[in-house]
Design an enzyme around this catalytic site. Sequence first.
Site, PDB file in Angstrom:
ATOM      1  N   ASP A  14       1.005  -1.036  -0.228  1.00  0.00           N
ATOM      2  CA  ASP A  14       0.151   0.001   0.162  1.00  0.00           C
ATOM      3  C   ASP A  14       1.097   1.154  -0.070  1.00  0.00           C
ATOM      4  OD1 ASP A  14      -2.112   1.737   1.147  1.00  0.00           O
ATOM      5  OD2 ASP A  14      -1.362   1.766   2.798  1.00  0.00           O
ATOM      6  N   PHE A  15       0.364   2.155  -0.243  1.00  0.00           N
ATOM      7  CA  PHE A  15       1.299   3.399  -0.170  1.00  0.00           C
ATOM      8  C   PHE A  15       1.112   4.434   0.784  1.00  0.00           C
ATOM      9  CE2 PHE A  15       2.087   7.532  -1.462  1.00  0.00           C
ATOM     10  CZ  PHE A  15       3.906   7.702  -1.738  1.00  0.00           C
ATOM     11  N   ASP A  16      -0.301   5.291   1.162  1.00  0.00           N
ATOM     12  CA  ASP A  16      -0.866   6.174   2.252  1.00  0.00           C
ATOM     13  C   ASP A  16      -0.868   4.983   3.420  1.00  0.00           C
ATOM     14  OD1 ASP A  16      -1.636   9.059   0.627  1.00  0.00           O
ATOM     15  OD2 ASP A  16      -2.309   7.346  -0.752  1.00  0.00           O
TER      16      ASP A  16
END
Length: 262
Positions: A14-16
């Site tokens: 995932d990023f955030d």
Amino acid sequence: MNDMPVPRSLWVFDFDGTLSPIVPDRNEARLHRECERMLRFLVRSPWNRVAVLSSRKLDDIVSRVPVPGVFVGGASGLEWRLPGGHRIGPGAASETLLAAKRRNVSPILKEMSSIPGVEIEDKRWSVAVHFRNASPRSFRRRASLLQRLRNRKGIKVFRGPEAVEVQMLGGAGKSAGVRRLCRLADRDPSRGRIVYAGDDENDALAIRWVLSKGGTGIVVGNRITVSRARHVEGPAGLARAVRELEEIAPVRIMAKGREGAA
């Protein structure tokens, strides 16, 4: 002598809140320096396929992952940019269904946006409702509207940090995104190993699926709890944990491959 090809690991992030710290202004989110080094480290190995999977729009997340050789997924995996630059979307039938779903939820989202401090982020395939700046006095009204969204057929609502993600299409969460990635990257979860790292409810479903396939789940931060997943405090802790896992990955994968061939 065993000439069976050695399968690679599939690393999905995932990023955030995972590769990037949560920031007050989501437009300011940047790949953590240690996580960028970690992605470049993983991509160099012939054992690996590496992906970043986000609920952001594809163009948005692509611009935040300046690492060649990475699969980049937007809209929780409905859209992908492959390492060679080719892009893949969900198709015409999904586009038609999306238009109908957006019309269905539009009145509720419009009412939600009228609440002071609530911000609606339109990601096309999904909508994020941010309430970081909303007054606690609006909680009951927000909860009522969110329940109306949950009651809409085929609509999924996932909790995130001071926000919720409204998925317009059924089967469009990150768990489905990882399954699609396996096909795109030609990875068989029953033979290789999948590692998934994330920090919110949408990620939790993907982590549970990965664990059910004998893979490894990493929870970043304290927003979710997933049984049997490893926990790290933040992006820097994730980078350290991934390097530790990568050091032992080839040995474990070879053992798994021998078991499957037996």
